[in-house]
Scaffold this motif. Sequence first.
Motif, mmCIF file in Angstrom:
data_model
loop_
_atom_site.group_PDB
_atom_site.id
_atom_site.type_symbol
_atom_site.label_atom_id
_atom_site.label_comp_id
_atom_site.label_asym_id
_atom_site.label_seq_id
_atom_site.Cartn_x
_atom_site.Cartn_y
_atom_site.Cartn_z
ATOM 1 N N VAL A 269 -1.523 8.041 9.937
ATOM 2 C CA VAL A 269 -1.077 9.108 9.089
ATOM 3 C C VAL A 269 0.380 9.472 9.712
ATOM 4 O O VAL A 269 0.206 9.610 11.002
ATOM 5 C CB VAL A 269 -2.061 10.130 9.527
ATOM 6 C CG1 VAL A 269 -1.819 11.523 8.768
ATOM 7 C CG2 VAL A 269 -3.591 9.733 9.119
ATOM 8 N N GLY A 270 1.200 9.796 8.907
ATOM 9 C CA GLY A 270 2.574 10.449 9.557
ATOM 10 C C GLY A 270 2.541 11.892 9.111
ATOM 11 O O GLY A 270 1.993 12.446 8.373
ATOM 12 N N THR A 271 3.123 12.586 10.127
ATOM 13 C CA THR A 271 3.188 14.062 10.128
ATOM 14 C C THR A 271 4.616 14.726 10.268
ATOM 15 O O THR A 271 5.279 14.039 11.102
ATOM 16 C CB THR A 271 2.000 14.601 11.121
ATOM 17 O OG1 THR A 271 2.553 14.354 12.212
ATOM 18 C CG2 THR A 271 0.594 14.194 10.791
ATOM 19 N N GLY A 290 5.346 12.904 13.763
ATOM 20 C CA GLY A 290 4.328 11.808 13.934
ATOM 21 C C GLY A 290 4.804 10.998 13.172
ATOM 22 O O GLY A 290 4.269 10.677 12.013
ATOM 23 N N MET A 291 5.340 9.685 13.413
ATOM 24 C CA MET A 291 6.114 8.788 13.074
ATOM 25 C C MET A 291 4.888 7.677 12.410
ATOM 26 O O MET A 291 4.030 7.248 13.399
ATOM 27 C CB MET A 291 7.147 7.919 13.640
ATOM 28 C CG MET A 291 8.450 8.667 13.843
ATOM 29 S SD MET A 291 9.392 9.129 12.388
ATOM 30 C CE MET A 291 9.988 7.458 12.070
ATOM 31 N N HIS A 292 5.033 6.747 11.547
ATOM 32 C CA HIS A 292 4.610 5.842 10.931
ATOM 33 C C HIS A 292 5.366 4.602 12.151
ATOM 34 O O HIS A 292 6.326 4.572 12.260
ATOM 35 C CB HIS A 292 4.809 5.249 9.671
ATOM 36 C CG HIS A 292 4.220 3.922 9.437
ATOM 37 N ND1 HIS A 292 4.441 2.823 9.610
ATOM 38 C CD2 HIS A 292 3.303 3.529 8.330
ATOM 39 C CE1 HIS A 292 3.588 1.942 9.337
ATOM 40 N NE2 HIS A 292 3.000 2.466 8.284
ATOM 41 N N PRO A 293 4.471 3.600 12.802
ATOM 42 C CA PRO A 293 5.002 3.180 13.856
ATOM 43 C C PRO A 293 5.797 1.924 13.288
ATOM 44 O O PRO A 293 6.504 1.204 14.071
ATOM 45 C CB PRO A 293 3.690 2.349 14.658
ATOM 46 C CG PRO A 293 2.517 2.686 13.688
ATOM 47 C CD PRO A 293 2.982 3.726 12.857
ATOM 48 N N GLY A 346 12.870 8.008 5.697
ATOM 49 C CA GLY A 346 13.379 6.548 5.317
ATOM 50 C C GLY A 346 12.262 5.727 5.581
ATOM 51 O O GLY A 346 11.727 4.735 4.949
ATOM 52 N N THR A 347 11.446 6.048 6.824
ATOM 53 C CA THR A 347 10.192 5.178 7.141
ATOM 54 C C THR A 347 9.325 5.156 6.040
ATOM 55 O O THR A 347 8.777 4.129 5.719
ATOM 56 C CB THR A 347 10.015 5.481 8.603
ATOM 57 O OG1 THR A 347 10.904 5.488 9.473
ATOM 58 C CG2 THR A 347 8.563 4.625 9.046
ATOM 59 N N ASN A 348 9.039 6.162 5.718
ATOM 60 C CA ASN A 348 7.932 6.449 4.770
ATOM 61 C C ASN A 348 8.056 5.901 3.365
ATOM 62 O O ASN A 348 7.630 5.097 2.923
ATOM 63 C CB ASN A 348 7.484 7.760 4.233
ATOM 64 C CG ASN A 348 6.992 8.653 5.615
ATOM 65 O OD1 ASN A 348 6.741 8.160 6.503
ATOM 66 N ND2 ASN A 348 6.620 10.082 5.583
ATOM 67 N N THR A 349 9.531 5.728 2.877
ATOM 68 C CA THR A 349 9.974 5.118 1.753
ATOM 69 C C THR A 349 9.956 3.769 1.900
ATOM 70 O O THR A 349 9.364 2.971 0.986
ATOM 71 C CB THR A 349 11.306 5.790 1.332
ATOM 72 O OG1 THR A 349 11.357 7.149 1.488
ATOM 73 C CG2 THR A 349 11.746 5.136 -0.036
ATOM 74 N N LEU A 350 10.345 3.310 2.902
ATOM 75 C CA LEU A 350 10.410 1.874 3.259
ATOM 76 C C LEU A 350 8.836 1.236 3.478
ATOM 77 O O LEU A 350 8.459 0.298 2.718
ATOM 78 C CB LEU A 350 10.712 1.702 4.663
ATOM 79 C CG LEU A 350 11.105 0.116 5.273
ATOM 80 C CD1 LEU A 350 12.605 -0.229 4.643
ATOM 81 C CD2 LEU A 350 11.139 0.046 6.634
ATOM 82 N N VAL A 351 7.839 2.050 4.036
ATOM 83 C CA VAL A 351 6.713 1.533 4.156
ATOM 84 C C VAL A 351 5.918 1.618 2.551
ATOM 85 O O VAL A 351 5.322 0.385 2.244
ATOM 86 C CB VAL A 351 5.721 2.501 4.720
ATOM 87 C CG1 VAL A 351 4.182 2.207 4.560
ATOM 88 C CG2 VAL A 351 5.959 2.408 6.374
ATOM 89 N N SER A 352 6.078 2.611 1.735
ATOM 90 C CA SER A 352 5.635 2.410 0.305
ATOM 91 C C SER A 352 6.324 1.211 -0.484
ATOM 92 O O SER A 352 5.493 0.423 -1.045
ATOM 93 C CB SER A 352 6.157 3.690 -0.480
ATOM 94 O OG SER A 352 5.763 4.830 0.322
ATOM 95 N N LEU A 353 7.664 1.057 -0.255
ATOM 96 C CA LEU A 353 8.214 0.221 -1.051
ATOM 97 C C LEU A 353 7.845 -1.471 -0.697
ATOM 98 O O LEU A 353 7.607 -2.345 -1.439
ATOM 99 C CB LEU A 353 9.797 0.055 -0.749
ATOM 100 C CG LEU A 353 10.514 -0.972 -1.565
ATOM 101 C CD1 LEU A 353 10.449 -0.811 -3.242
ATOM 102 C CD2 LEU A 353 12.082 -0.693 -0.963
ATOM 103 N N TYR A 354 7.614 -1.597 0.919
ATOM 104 C CA TYR A 354 7.221 -2.830 1.385
ATOM 105 C C TYR A 354 5.967 -2.970 1.240
ATOM 106 O O TYR A 354 5.344 -4.324 1.976
ATOM 107 C CB TYR A 354 7.897 -2.973 2.668
ATOM 108 C CG TYR A 354 9.413 -3.505 2.822
ATOM 109 C CD1 TYR A 354 9.579 -4.800 2.654
ATOM 110 C CD2 TYR A 354 10.496 -2.511 2.390
ATOM 111 C CE1 TYR A 354 11.255 -5.103 2.446
ATOM 112 C CE2 TYR A 354 11.827 -2.919 2.325
ATOM 113 C CZ TYR A 354 12.056 -3.970 2.424
ATOM 114 O OH TYR A 354 13.415 -4.402 2.259
#
Length: 391
Positions: A269-271, A290-293, A346-354
Motif C-alpha cells: 500500500v503506497g501512501t 509510504g513508498m512502494h519498495p 513516478g513509482t506508482n505509474t511505473l508499477v502500474s505499467l510494468y
Amino acid sequence: MNDDVIIIGGGPAGLSFAKLLSVTNLKIRIIEKQDESVLANPTYDGREIALTHHSHRIMTDIGAWAQIPPQSISLIKDAKVLNGDLTDPLFFDHRKSGKDNLGYMVSNHLIRKASYEIVKPLKNVTLMTGVEVADLKTTDHFGTVTLQGGKKLKAKLIVAADSRFSTTRRMMGIPTSMRDFGRVCIVCRMALDRDHDDTAYECFFFDRTMAVLPLNGRYCSVVLTISSDNADNLLKMSPEEFGRDMTERMQGKFGQMSLDTALFPYPLVGTYADRFYANRYALIGDAAVGMHPVTAHGFNFGLRGAETLSQEIQNACDLGLDLGAADILRRYDESHRKATLAMYLGTNTLVSLYTKTTPLAKLARKSLLMIGQHFPPAKRMIMNQLTEIHG
Ligand SMILES: Cc1cc2nc3c(=O)[nH]c(=O)nc-3n(C[C@H](O)[C@H](O)[C@H](O)COP(=O)(O)OP(=O)(O)OC[C@H]3O[C@@H](n4cnc5c(N)ncnc54)[C@H](O)[C@@H]3O)c2cc1C
C-alpha cells in the motif's frame, strides 16, 4: 510543559530524527508502543534496505553507520533493468556516476538496531517504550498526547513517525492518498552458485516484478511483487520448489539459487499525506510518504525528511523563534514535498505499467526502456537520485 518535542514512533525514522535534533538543547521524548527489548534487538525481517549516498552521509553524521558491522554492508556497483526477459537490459554503470558504487545494502533490523544504539545514551532524549498513543490534541501553544491508560504529556511540537498507517495523522485530520496495489511484496535472502558482480537486477516479468539485489559473498536479497491471489501459491512452496522457481525465472544466470531465510510477505500500500504538517504537528518517515519498495526509496526519504525538519527546527531555535510555528512546518512541508512527490507518483505509474499484461502496456514498457537506454539525460537523472548528496 513536559517536553519541547514529542516523537510518536521509535522506528528508524523517529529514532534518526531524535538523534539529528539532539544537537539542540531541546527536551525530546520518543513514545514507542513496542517494548525496549524489541528496539534493542530487532529480529531479521527479510528487508535488505538499499541506501543512497545521501542516506549514507546522514547515517555517518549521526553515528549510525559506525554501528553497523562492516561485513554487513554490501555495495551496489551497477544496476540492470530488464523487461519481460533477460536480454537487452537498461544498464546503470557506476563509473558514469563518478562514484565507486551506486548505493549500499544494509539489513533493516541492523538499521533499526543502530538507530536505537545512537539514541539510547542521549541525555536530552527520553525513550518511553511499551506505551501506545491513544489520542492527540493541539492548541495554539502546545500539543497534548494521551497515552493508553490516560496519562497526558505536553510539548511545543508533536512529530509523528508512526508508520504509513499513522493513527495520529488521522486524529489530526490530514487527508492521505492511499494506493492499495492489490499485490504482495515477498522478500527473502538467497544463496547463489555464481557471482552477482555487485549488480542489482530489476526484472519486470509479465506477472511479477522481481529485484535481485547484491549482498556480500554469493548472496542476494530477492524482492518479489506478485498479485495477492497468487502470493499464497508462492508462500506455500517448499524451499526447494521456491529455489527451482527462482533459478528458472533467472534462466540460470546465478546458477542454482537456494533459499537462505524464510519468505517474508508485506502487503503493498503506497501512501502520501496531503500535508506533512498541521497545528503544532509534523509527519516524517512512512507517516509522510509510504513508498512502494520497487524503487527502494522509503527509508531514504524518511532520513531526508528527518534531516530537513530537524534543520528547520534548529534554525528556529538559533533565531529564538517558536519551534512549532506554522511557518517553520510549512517550509519543511514544501521542501520535503519537492524532494519526494515526483518519485512517489513516478513509482506508482511505473508499477502500474510494468505489471499490466495488455499488449499496449508491453509496448509502452519496451519504448520506455529504449528511451532510458538511448536518452542519456533520463538515465543520468535516475543515477543522480541514487548518488547525489543534497543540501
Ligand atoms: C519489503 C520492503 C522493502 C523495502 N526496501 C527499502 C529499500 O530498499 N530502501 C528504502 O529506502 N526503503 C525500503 N523500504 C521502506 C522502509 O522499510 C521504511 O520506509 C521504513 O522502515 C519506515 O520507517 P518508519 O520509522 O517511518 O516507520 P516504521 O518502521 O513503520 O515505524 C513506526 C513505529 O511507530 C510505532 N507506532 C505506531 N503507532 C504508534 C502509536 N500509536 N504509539 C506509539 N508508537 C507507535 C511502531 O511500533 C513502529 O515502531 C522497504 C519496505 C518494505 C516493506
